[in-house]
Scaffold this active site. Sequence first.
Site, PDB file in Angstrom:
ATOM      1  N   LYS A 120      29.741  45.803  47.366  1.00 46.55           N
ATOM      2  CA  LYS A 120      30.461  46.416  48.509  1.00 46.55           C
ATOM      3  C   LYS A 120      30.141  47.678  48.578  1.00 46.55           C
ATOM      4  O   LYS A 120      30.433  48.437  47.560  1.00 46.55           O
ATOM      5  CB  LYS A 120      31.891  46.063  48.326  1.00 46.55           C
ATOM      6  CG  LYS A 120      32.823  46.394  49.449  1.00 46.55           C
ATOM      7  CD  LYS A 120      34.348  46.289  49.211  1.00 46.55           C
ATOM      8  CE  LYS A 120      35.368  46.647  50.367  1.00 46.55           C
ATOM      9  NZ  LYS A 120      36.569  46.636  49.925  1.00 46.55           N
ATOM     10  N   CYS A 126      34.911  42.873  53.560  1.00 47.31           N
ATOM     11  CA  CYS A 126      36.290  43.354  53.985  1.00 47.31           C
ATOM     12  C   CYS A 126      36.120  44.714  54.942  1.00 47.31           C
ATOM     13  O   CYS A 126      35.687  44.807  55.879  1.00 47.31           O
ATOM     14  CB  CYS A 126      37.030  43.655  52.731  1.00 47.31           C
ATOM     15  SG  CYS A 126      38.875  43.750  53.169  1.00 47.31           S
ATOM     16  N   GLU A 139      36.873  37.462  49.541  1.00 47.48           N
ATOM     17  CA  GLU A 139      36.758  38.716  48.685  1.00 47.48           C
ATOM     18  C   GLU A 139      37.809  38.265  47.530  1.00 47.48           C
ATOM     19  O   GLU A 139      38.762  37.694  47.590  1.00 47.48           O
ATOM     20  CB  GLU A 139      37.109  39.840  49.332  1.00 47.48           C
ATOM     21  CG  GLU A 139      37.107  41.153  48.330  1.00 47.48           C
ATOM     22  CD  GLU A 139      37.539  42.462  49.011  1.00 47.48           C
ATOM     23  OE1 GLU A 139      37.078  43.518  48.770  1.00 47.48           O
ATOM     24  OE2 GLU A 139      38.256  42.227  50.113  1.00 47.48           O
TER      25      GLU A 139
END
Length: 263
Positions: A106, A142, A41
């Site tokens: 995300k 993440c 990321e």
Amino acid sequence: MLRVALCQATSSADPEQNLRLVRGWTGKAAGEGARVVVFPEATMAHFGVRLAPLAQPLDGPWAREVGEIAREHEVLIIAGMFTPDGDRVRNTVLLTGLGEHRGYDKIHLYDAFGFRESDTVAGGTELVTVDVDGVRLGVATCYDVRFPALFQALAEAGASAVAVPTSWGAGPGKRDQWELLVRARALDSGSWILGCGQADPAAAGVEVNPKAPTGIGYSTVADPFGRVHAQAGAAPELLVTDIDPAVAEQSRTATGVLANRKL
């Protein structure tokens, strides 16, 4: 079998410098036979800087150059970048190469541990999968790793493995949480989890904003039974491993995690 490389690097605040990082690490990964090359990321630029001025669309120069690198080495590159969204940005994972060029935005934003990603980042809503050499990969990022339903949905969409580019926040117990969550998502979805994090900046000799989530290292590949298959240390490291999609089917048959799920 599918050979995957996790490039545990430390990105800088300069997207152009980070393109050189992507080129160098991709060349090494391809030289070891990888077909999928995963970067962390925020590969485009690390957290702790203003993201809006750096954001570019998927058809912008940064993503196009990563696409050229992928085509040159005949691999799929998966790398974190930022794309524009009005006054905010999207935390996007670029998937490019082998005929692909698209992104995953995300879904779960890091409004936790005193950090508010949603102040500057707009969340996504769509699942993304990609097929490489007959193996279907899902994508998460993440903080997504804390939400098992996403990984189960990707498994139900046919993914045998999930790439998880990450820039994990440091702090007490955070490494333990990272390792536990990667292994748990592997087991409760019956999937390979390819957790590729930013290296620990201290181990890489890079100065970053100490309040920003800029990585701890310990990129981890967990097999579908929740076992650690491969793991890096804290410093920059290229982690190359083979994954077998048949193990995902074996795990799902043995545990019944998808067939027996009620909610």
